[in-house]
Design an enzyme around this catalytic site. Structure first.
Site, PDB file in Angstrom:
ATOM      1  N   LYS A 204      -5.470   0.098  -3.116  1.00  0.00           N
ATOM      2  CA  LYS A 204      -6.247   0.642  -4.173  1.00  0.00           C
ATOM      3  C   LYS A 204      -5.571   0.238  -5.072  1.00  0.00           C
ATOM      4  CE  LYS A 204      -5.783   5.678  -3.718  1.00  0.00           C
ATOM      5  NZ  LYS A 204      -5.875   7.046  -3.909  1.00  0.00           N
TER       6      LYS A 204
ATOM      7  N   ARG B  74      -2.663   8.808   3.680  1.00  0.00           N
ATOM      8  CA  ARG B  74      -3.491   9.109   3.823  1.00  0.00           C
ATOM      9  C   ARG B  74      -4.609   7.456   3.721  1.00  0.00           C
ATOM     10  NH1 ARG B  74      -8.078   8.475   0.429  1.00  0.00           N
ATOM     11  NH2 ARG B  74     -10.163  10.141   1.692  1.00  0.00           N
TER      12      ARG B  74
END
Length: 302
Positions: free
Chosen positions: A227, A267
């Site tokens: 991210k 994840r």
């Protein structure tokens, strides 16, 4: 390949003796992280099997991009992308979750073999989601969410205690989900890293993972993989962030931190480093407990 599938009942979560690793399969042409490499059904299935072989405990299949600025696709297209991949992976014995904000997709994916619904909106995007999940009797991931990807960056406004703000908003959503019929022991919380949050918010949330565990008292999914906030950390204040695919070592660092704070799962897009990280954390935890166990045994022998 995991042998856990037979242990999953109609109620409750899959359980491991450590933080689990959830591998990501994006069946999309426009994912920020992998640029549509697994858009074809056969390639997506192959990718899911590769992730499992690399150490993924379960595989999360999604057909709609949630990157910042993404525009929604229609329901029929999402069904076309997701359901065949779920069916084939489940048929190979893979533990599959479905990443969707649509109740119809969740229902079809569960019928095809998915055992968990991962909804980044926590049931807010589709009012039918909570009733469908409740009726299906499968676990449900409730993420902190303030709105769709198209304009979520404008919603990244928090007070001085971003962790407290997110915990409070998640608690309200959890109350609604439970009131809607989903049993608390089937709920996982996700702080929503990168969703309506700037880099400083994400870092504060990672630093505050222990508060999520203590205050919400539910299993926690941490989804930091590749991210933007990791790119900002790696680049420093002046340089451009590295491409998403060059953030996997940083992702594994967050996986280790999450495992240390008792996360149920992380994840990730690339599995191996995070799978190694969570196993090392578990070994360290066992080593820390060993002297106590040995001392108690010795005391009992006296």
């Amino acid at each position: 390949m995991s042998t856990l599938r037979g242990r999953i009942g109609p109620v409750g979560l899959p359980e491991w003796d450590r933080c689990a690793v959830m591998g990501v399969v994006n069946v999309t042409p426009d994912s920020f992280s992998d640029g549509g490499h697994w858009f074809d059904t056969a390639l997506a299935v192959k990718r899911g099997l590769e992730l499992t072989a690399a150490g993924a405990d379960l595989v999360d299949v999604g057909g709609e991009s949630t990157r910042p600025g993404a525009v929604r696709i229609d329901q029929e297209e999402e069904l076309r992308r997701v359901v065949p991949v779920v069916r084939e992976l489940a048929g190979e014995g893979v533990i599959v979750s479905v990443d969707t904000m649509r109740a119809a997709v969740a229902e079809a994916a569960v019928e095809a073999g998915a055992v968990l619904v991962n909804d980044v909106s926590g049931g807010l995007a589709d009012p039918a989601m909570v009733p469908v999940v409740a009726a299906a009797g499968v676990p449900f991931v409730v993420m902190h969410w303030r709105g769709f990807s198209a304009d979520m960056n404008s919603r990244a406004v928090y007070g001085p205690d971003v962790v407290g703000d997110v915990v409070d908003e998640l608690r309200q959503r959890l109350d609604a989900v439970v009131d809607g019929g989903i049993e608390p022991d089937r709920i996982v919380v996700d702080p929503g890293l990168g969703f309506a949050k700037h880099a400083e918010h994400d870092l504060a949330l990672v630093a505050g993972l222990d508060r999520f565990r203590r205050e919400l008292e539910l299993p926690m999914l941490v989804a930091a993989s590749r991210k933007r906030f990791l790119g900002r950390v790696l680049a420093g204040p002046e340089a451009d962030p590295p491409p998403a695919r060059e953030r996997d070592a940083a992702t594994a660092a967050v996986s280790a931190l999450a495992a240390r704070e008792g996360a149920w799962a992380v994840r990730v897009h690339e599995v191996r480093a995070s799978a190694d990280a969570v196993r090392v954390i578990r070994a360290v935890e066992r080593a820390a407990a060993a002297p106590v166990a040995g001392r108690r045994a010795a005391e009992g022998a006296e």
